[in-house]
Design a protein around this motif. Structure first.
Motif, PDB file in Angstrom:
ATOM      1  N   PRO B  95      -2.577  11.277  -4.828  1.00 28.17           N
ATOM      2  CA  PRO B  95      -2.893   9.846  -4.917  1.00 28.17           C
ATOM      3  C   PRO B  95      -1.650   8.973  -5.022  1.00 28.17           C
ATOM      4  O   PRO B  95      -1.621   7.870  -4.469  1.00 28.17           O
ATOM      5  CB  PRO B  95      -3.753   9.729  -6.179  1.00 28.17           C
ATOM      6  N   ILE B  96      -0.626   9.482  -5.704  1.00 29.36           N
ATOM      7  CA  ILE B  96       0.565   8.654  -5.893  1.00 29.36           C
ATOM      8  C   ILE B  96       1.347   8.535  -4.587  1.00 29.36           C
ATOM      9  O   ILE B  96       1.738   7.444  -4.171  1.00 29.36           O
ATOM     10  CB  ILE B  96       1.446   9.223  -7.027  1.00 29.36           C
ATOM     11  N   VAL B  97       1.553   9.664  -3.919  1.00 27.42           N
ATOM     12  CA  VAL B  97       2.296   9.623  -2.653  1.00 27.42           C
ATOM     13  C   VAL B  97       1.546   8.767  -1.631  1.00 27.42           C
ATOM     14  O   VAL B  97       2.115   7.900  -0.981  1.00 27.42           O
ATOM     15  CB  VAL B  97       2.509  11.038  -2.077  1.00 27.42           C
ATOM     16  N   ARG B  98       0.233   8.990  -1.551  1.00 30.02           N
ATOM     17  CA  ARG B  98      -0.536   8.270  -0.541  1.00 30.02           C
ATOM     18  C   ARG B  98      -0.517   6.765  -0.810  1.00 30.02           C
ATOM     19  O   ARG B  98      -0.341   5.967   0.094  1.00 30.02           O
ATOM     20  CB  ARG B  98      -1.971   8.786  -0.505  1.00 30.02           C
ATOM     21  N   ASN B  99      -0.670   6.405  -2.079  1.00 31.88           N
ATOM     22  CA  ASN B  99      -0.673   4.972  -2.373  1.00 31.88           C
ATOM     23  C   ASN B  99       0.698   4.338  -2.181  1.00 31.88           C
ATOM     24  O   ASN B  99       0.793   3.194  -1.750  1.00 31.88           O
ATOM     25  CB  ASN B  99      -1.182   4.724  -3.795  1.00 31.88           C
ATOM     26  N   THR B 100       1.744   5.082  -2.521  1.00 34.46           N
ATOM     27  CA  THR B 100       3.088   4.542  -2.288  1.00 34.46           C
ATOM     28  C   THR B 100       3.297   4.325  -0.800  1.00 34.46           C
ATOM     29  O   THR B 100       3.755   3.262  -0.359  1.00 34.46           O
ATOM     30  CB  THR B 100       4.162   5.519  -2.813  1.00 34.46           C
ATOM     31  N   TYR B 101       2.920   5.350  -0.033  1.00 37.06           N
ATOM     32  CA  TYR B 101       3.084   5.266   1.419  1.00 37.06           C
ATOM     33  C   TYR B 101       2.285   4.088   1.984  1.00 37.06           C
ATOM     34  O   TYR B 101       2.812   3.262   2.724  1.00 37.06           O
ATOM     35  CB  TYR B 101       2.636   6.582   2.058  1.00 37.06           C
ATOM     36  N   THR B 102       1.006   4.022   1.593  1.00 36.29           N
ATOM     37  CA  THR B 102       0.169   2.932   2.098  1.00 36.29           C
ATOM     38  C   THR B 102       0.712   1.588   1.651  1.00 36.29           C
ATOM     39  O   THR B 102       0.797   0.646   2.438  1.00 36.29           O
ATOM     40  CB  THR B 102      -1.275   3.089   1.572  1.00 36.29           C
ATOM     41  N   GLY B 103       1.082   1.517   0.370  1.00 40.36           N
ATOM     42  CA  GLY B 103       1.593   0.262  -0.174  1.00 40.36           C
ATOM     43  C   GLY B 103       2.791  -0.240   0.603  1.00 40.36           C
ATOM     44  O   GLY B 103       2.887  -1.422   0.926  1.00 40.36           O
ATOM     45  N   ILE B 104       3.703   0.671   0.935  1.00 39.23           N
ATOM     46  CA  ILE B 104       4.914   0.256   1.642  1.00 39.23           C
ATOM     47  C   ILE B 104       4.604  -0.054   3.099  1.00 39.23           C
ATOM     48  O   ILE B 104       5.061  -1.055   3.639  1.00 39.23           O
ATOM     49  CB  ILE B 104       6.003   1.348   1.533  1.00 39.23           C
ATOM     50  N   SER B 105       3.775   0.780   3.730  1.00 39.58           N
ATOM     51  CA  SER B 105       3.584   0.545   5.160  1.00 39.58           C
ATOM     52  C   SER B 105       2.669  -0.646   5.438  1.00 39.58           C
ATOM     53  O   SER B 105       2.619  -1.134   6.558  1.00 39.58           O
ATOM     54  CB  SER B 105       3.067   1.807   5.856  1.00 39.58           C
ATOM     55  N   ILE B 127      14.446  -1.100  -2.704  1.00 36.08           N
ATOM     56  CA  ILE B 127      14.451  -1.458  -4.121  1.00 36.08           C
ATOM     57  C   ILE B 127      13.997  -2.893  -4.357  1.00 36.08           C
ATOM     58  O   ILE B 127      13.263  -3.186  -5.288  1.00 36.08           O
ATOM     59  CB  ILE B 127      15.882  -1.270  -4.697  1.00 36.08           C
ATOM     60  N   LYS B 128      14.461  -3.794  -3.494  1.00 30.98           N
ATOM     61  CA  LYS B 128      14.186  -5.207  -3.756  1.00 30.98           C
ATOM     62  C   LYS B 128      12.873  -5.677  -3.140  1.00 30.98           C
ATOM     63  O   LYS B 128      12.264  -6.620  -3.634  1.00 30.98           O
ATOM     64  CB  LYS B 128      15.331  -6.072  -3.219  1.00 30.98           C
ATOM     65  N   LEU B 129      12.463  -5.051  -2.054  1.00 31.43           N
ATOM     66  CA  LEU B 129      11.249  -5.535  -1.390  1.00 31.43           C
ATOM     67  C   LEU B 129      10.108  -4.527  -1.405  1.00 31.43           C
ATOM     68  O   LEU B 129       9.034  -4.788  -1.924  1.00 31.43           O
ATOM     69  CB  LEU B 129      11.564  -5.913   0.071  1.00 31.43           C
ATOM     70  N   GLU B 130      10.366  -3.350  -0.818  1.00 31.00           N
ATOM     71  CA  GLU B 130       9.236  -2.463  -0.555  1.00 31.00           C
ATOM     72  C   GLU B 130       8.571  -1.966  -1.830  1.00 31.00           C
ATOM     73  O   GLU B 130       7.355  -2.083  -1.987  1.00 31.00           O
ATOM     74  CB  GLU B 130       9.704  -1.287   0.316  1.00 31.00           C
ATOM     75  N   LEU B 131       9.368  -1.426  -2.754  1.00 27.78           N
ATOM     76  CA  LEU B 131       8.750  -0.887  -3.965  1.00 27.78           C
ATOM     77  C   LEU B 131       8.097  -1.985  -4.816  1.00 27.78           C
ATOM     78  O   LEU B 131       6.958  -1.837  -5.225  1.00 27.78           O
ATOM     79  CB  LEU B 131       9.767  -0.079  -4.774  1.00 27.78           C
ATOM     80  N   PRO B 132       8.802  -3.102  -5.080  1.00 24.33           N
ATOM     81  CA  PRO B 132       8.133  -4.135  -5.874  1.00 24.33           C
ATOM     82  C   PRO B 132       6.825  -4.613  -5.243  1.00 24.33           C
ATOM     83  O   PRO B 132       5.846  -4.850  -5.941  1.00 24.33           O
ATOM     84  CB  PRO B 132       9.155  -5.269  -5.920  1.00 24.33           C
ATOM     85  N   LEU B 133       6.809  -4.734  -3.921  1.00 24.97           N
ATOM     86  CA  LEU B 133       5.600  -5.235  -3.284  1.00 24.97           C
ATOM     87  C   LEU B 133       4.498  -4.186  -3.275  1.00 24.97           C
ATOM     88  O   LEU B 133       3.318  -4.512  -3.231  1.00 24.97           O
ATOM     89  CB  LEU B 133       5.905  -5.698  -1.851  1.00 24.97           C
TER      90      LEU B 133
END
Lengths: 310, 518
Positions: B95-105, B127-133
């Motif tokens: 769930p964590i990998v999938r959500n991170t991937y989906t969140g970023i893409s 660091i400044k855009l993808e992860l925070p968003l």
């Protein structure tokens, strides 16, 4: 100064740019005009190396862009995109300051510069602690401009900067943009599909069609051009209401007054007039001497001379 | 309800320590999975092809049944906290990998383009855009993972990692509802807490990214500090299943009689032998007819003080069912007293070691008694349902019973095998979901009837009185009849690796006690 030399670019098998050669001078506002798919955005993105040419070279200030590091090149070029592209998780303050932070400026310097910029773009300090989502489209686009010019880049690239705005706001933003003294000496490359915008903002217009440059010249030259591509482009554009060739000799005095009030004295009965109308502006060309005259706004024109609103 | 409160107040120290263990297991695995999962998600977000490949890979990991995964990990990394955390980590990863991937893409491409245009490096973009968003979605993934893991962590008690599963599985095997609830209620509350906590972080993450990251970091830090690994404090380590540890006639009484100062690891019954074989533990509890004794080359320690009660196996059946189909009793007469300890151990060995199916072993056995049978096909609406517990012997006996009934009476038989404890299976019999299953006299007496201690002592000495008491109580209390015993006595046994037992010269439980005390 930006120079394109023999630049070609294909995506898959489709060639989007064909042997492009042109120069953009220091400090000018250069409009890349064309329909969608004409290759204008691809061309723009080659300047800050978001897209690399297949062959040929782009020279920035005489240096081949290939030899310049992508990141440091982009730091020196402001970039403004259609929807603003503001970072939704950052406050306006931090959005504007991002390039300053990347440059490692001190907090005081950043604070000072941000306050200076927010005034320059016609907003006030109250906006600094808000998030982008609380701003209107026009305000967001202003912030986008502030962000792009924050570290005083020598050039800015604008990709359809005002297209997402409604017509009234768009006109206002265009006017503000022209009057922005901070940009006076900055080279501006503007991509647009809107003839009005190109005519209004550009010192020179470059018409692109299917990946080829078909015309480069001033707005006056553009409107007076006999170039078939230009005439076709004007004719095909749906928001041009009418292009009419009328010999002046066939007009009554009152009619002449109606159409060319500002320049009446320069026109005589031997003049051939081409009138170009669209929803906002009217342009008038004297085909006998090549001079170009503009009527401020067809709306004003009709209000002033015909007494009614379109 | 009153009983439950009583149970809680009497055992609050133990329950609290289980809650802590459970919390630590869950949070530690979630923390590691978050850190690694976010890194993986970020890495694969820039490479679509790799992402699909990788996501389907961890998807497969996710589909491995949790107990199977735990069993698989034992020979590799042993038992205890580490494999438990590793298994939980694997479940939390997807769930964590999938959500991170989906969140970023799913970030608006214009935002990323603007960032690139500003001259951000790929790392700065991340660091400044993808992860925070992507943080709200990442937190949603962590939230899902934590709720899953609170549940899966109950299974970790089966491999000696502790947690609330100790109460739950102990309660199931001891037929103790209060004990089950003492594990289940805190586990549910904990799941709700995790859900609420990450839900809250998710809510505030839109505006207070730094705050929510700090909160999470703090939580992980506290957890890591609290995580002090336990060190073995005895010369040998025992691996017992929860039923044995908690039963009066299990370790409790054994320790009283023999005095065995030993560190105990709680393990799932099916994992005991692998743990012993891979030297993670040194002795285990088992059953005297177990085929694995031979398979794993083990020694049974002699019960020199005659501690373990008799466990004669017999079919038990609802009296009502027996009245309806009296021919069943006649069928069972054909096998009563026909299986001795050696035969049963041999059958168990066939299944455990030679990988013969329980059905085939049952056919071989019945054929040796001149009963012609075939595999149970499982009728869609069976007249008789045979149950079994989740260990080899019970499976084999269930198949024997089923085939016997089909061959001798022509009734349609269905099987419901693999019940995870005496309580579950007995309840099923009591409710009529199962009609017959193989039970042991000792279990029926001590676990199901739960007689007074004095009565236990008295009856355990006298086999005849014990049987009479057992049969009468079952008939009266539950309307259940014990049919004739099959012959073998599968009592508890303590077993060690043959090699180690010989090296340490331990032959009986008294020897073991002496060794432990020195």
């Amino acid at each position: 100064m930006i120079t394109f030399k023999n630049v070609n670019k294909s995506f898959a098998s489709h060639q989007v740019l064909k042997n492009i050669n042109f120069e953009i001078n220091q400090g000018e506002a250069f409009c890349l005009l064309g329909k969608s798919g004409s290759g204008k955005t691809t061309l723009l993105k080659m300047i800050n190396k978001l897209i690399y040419p297949d062959n040929g070279s782009v020279f920035i200030e005489g240096k081949d862009a290939k030899s310049i590091n992508d990141i440091s090149l982009r730091r020196n070029i402001g970039y403004i995109i259609q929807s603003g592209g503001l970072f939704p998780h950052l406050k306006i303050r931090d959005n504007i300051a991002i390039s300053l932070k990347l440059d490692g400026k001190s907090k005081d310097q950043i604070n000072h510069r941000v306050k200076e910029l927010i005034v320059q773009i016609g907003l006030d300090e109250n906006y600094l602690d808000r998030h982008p989502i609380t701003l209107s489209g026009g305000q967001q686009q202003r912030i986008g401009i502030a962000r792009a010019i924050a570290n005083n880049p020598s050039m800015i690239l604008m990709d359809e900067p005002f297209s997402a705005l409604d017509p009234i706001l768009r006109e206002q933003m265009q006017n503000d943009f022209i009057n922005m003294t901070a940009l006076k000496n900055t080279t501006k490359v503007i991509v647009t599909h809107d003839i009005d915008e190109a005519l209004k903002l550009g010192n020179r217009i470059c018409l692109l069609e299917n990946g080829e440059i078909t015309f480069i010249g001033t707005p006056q030259e553009f409107l007076s051009s006999e170039n078939q591509n230009v005439i076709n482009f004007l004719g095909e554009e749906s928001n041009i209401l009418k292009i009419k060739h009328t010999p002046m000799s066939q007009m009554g005095d009152q009619e002449k007054l109606n159409y060319i009030p500002d320049t009446y004295e320069e026109v005589n009965d031997q003049t051939n007039i081409i009138q170009v109308f669209n929803s906002n502006n009217a342009y008038v060309k004297n085909t006998s001497n090549g001079n170009f005259y503009s009527i401020k706004s067809i709306k004003d024109h009709f209000i002033t001379h015909l007494g009614k609103v379109l | 309800m009153k009983q439950l409160f009583k149970y809680f107040s009497e055992n609050h120290i133990e329950i609290w320590s289980q809650v802590l263990e459970h919390f630590q297991l869950t949070l530690l695995s979630i923390s590691i999975a978050s850190i690694i999962g976010i890194c993986i998600g970020a890495l694969i977000s820039s490479k679509r092809n790799l992402a699909n490949l990788f996501l389907s890979f961890i998807n497969i990991l996710q589909t491995i049944p949790s107990l199977a995964l735990l069993g698989f990990l034992i020979p590799l990394i042993g038992i205890g906290t580490f494999p438990a955390v590793l298994a939980l980590f694997i479940y939390a990863l997807l769930p964590i990998v999938r959500n991170t991937y989906t969140g970023i893409s799913e970030i608006d491409s214009s935002i990323i383009e603007a960032g690139k245009g500003l001259g951000m490096t790929n790392f700065q973009l991340l660091i400044k855009l993808e992860l925070p968003l992507a943080i709200p979605l990442i937190l949603a993934g962590i939230r899902t993972a934590s709720v899953i893991n609170v549940g899966v962590a109950t299974l970790c008690s089966l491999i000696a990692a502790g947690g609330l599963g100790e109460s739950i599985f102990g309660g199931i095997s001891l037929n103790n509802t209060q004990m089950i609830l003492a594990g289940a209620i805190p586990a549910s509350l904990m799941a709700l807490c995790f859900d609420g906590m990450f839900g809250l972080m998710q809510k505030i993450s839109g505006k207070h990214i730094k705050l929510s990251i700090t909160l999470f970091g703090l939580l992980v830090f506290i957890n890591l500090i609290g995580f002090i690994p336990k060190r073995p404090d005895s010369r040998l380590v025992a691996g017992f299943n929860s039923e044995f540890i908690n039963r009066e006639d299990g370790f409790v009484g054994l320790d009283t009689l023999y005095d065995l100062p030993v560190e105990i690891k709680e393990l799932e019954i099916g994992l005991l032998y692998r743990a012993l074989d891979s030297k993670k533990v040194d002795f285990i509890d088992g059953f005297s007819t177990d085929g694995k004794i031979e398979a794993y080359d083990l020694t049974l320690l002699e019960d020199d003080k005659n501690y373990f009660p008799p466990y004669f196996a017999a079919p038990i059946i609802k009296t009502e069912t027996l009245r309806k189909f009296p021919q069943i009793e006649r069928a069972f007469n054909k096998i009563s007293g026909k299986i001795n300890n050696v035969q049963m151990a041999q059958m168990n060995f066939e299944v455990d070691q030679n990988k013969v199916s329980p059905a085939d072993v049952a056919i071989d056995f019945l054929t040796s008694l001149q009963i012609k049978t075939k595999k149970i096909e499982g009728a869609s609406n069976p007249q008789i349902i045979i149950g079994s517990k989740n260990f080899t012997e019970s499976y084999i006996l269930a198949h024997i019973f089923g085939q016997l009934i089909e061959a001798e009476t022509g009734l349609k038989v269905g099987l419901k095998t693999g019940f995870g404890g005496t309580k579950l299976l007995f309840d099923a019999l009591d409710n009529g979901e199962v009609h017959i299953y193989p039970e042991y006299t000792g279990t029926g007496f001590l676990v199901i009837l739960k007689p007074e201690k004095t009565l236990v002592k008295e009856l355990l000495r006298d086999k005849k009185r014990l049987n009479n008491y057992l049969f009468n109580e079952f008939r009266k209390k539950y309307g259940i009849t014990w049919l004739d015993q099959l012959g073998f006595n599968n009592t508890f046994a303590i077993m060690m690796r043959k090699e180690q037992a010989e090296r340490l010269n331990i032959k009986s439980i008294s020897d073991l006690s002496n060794y432990l005390k020195n």
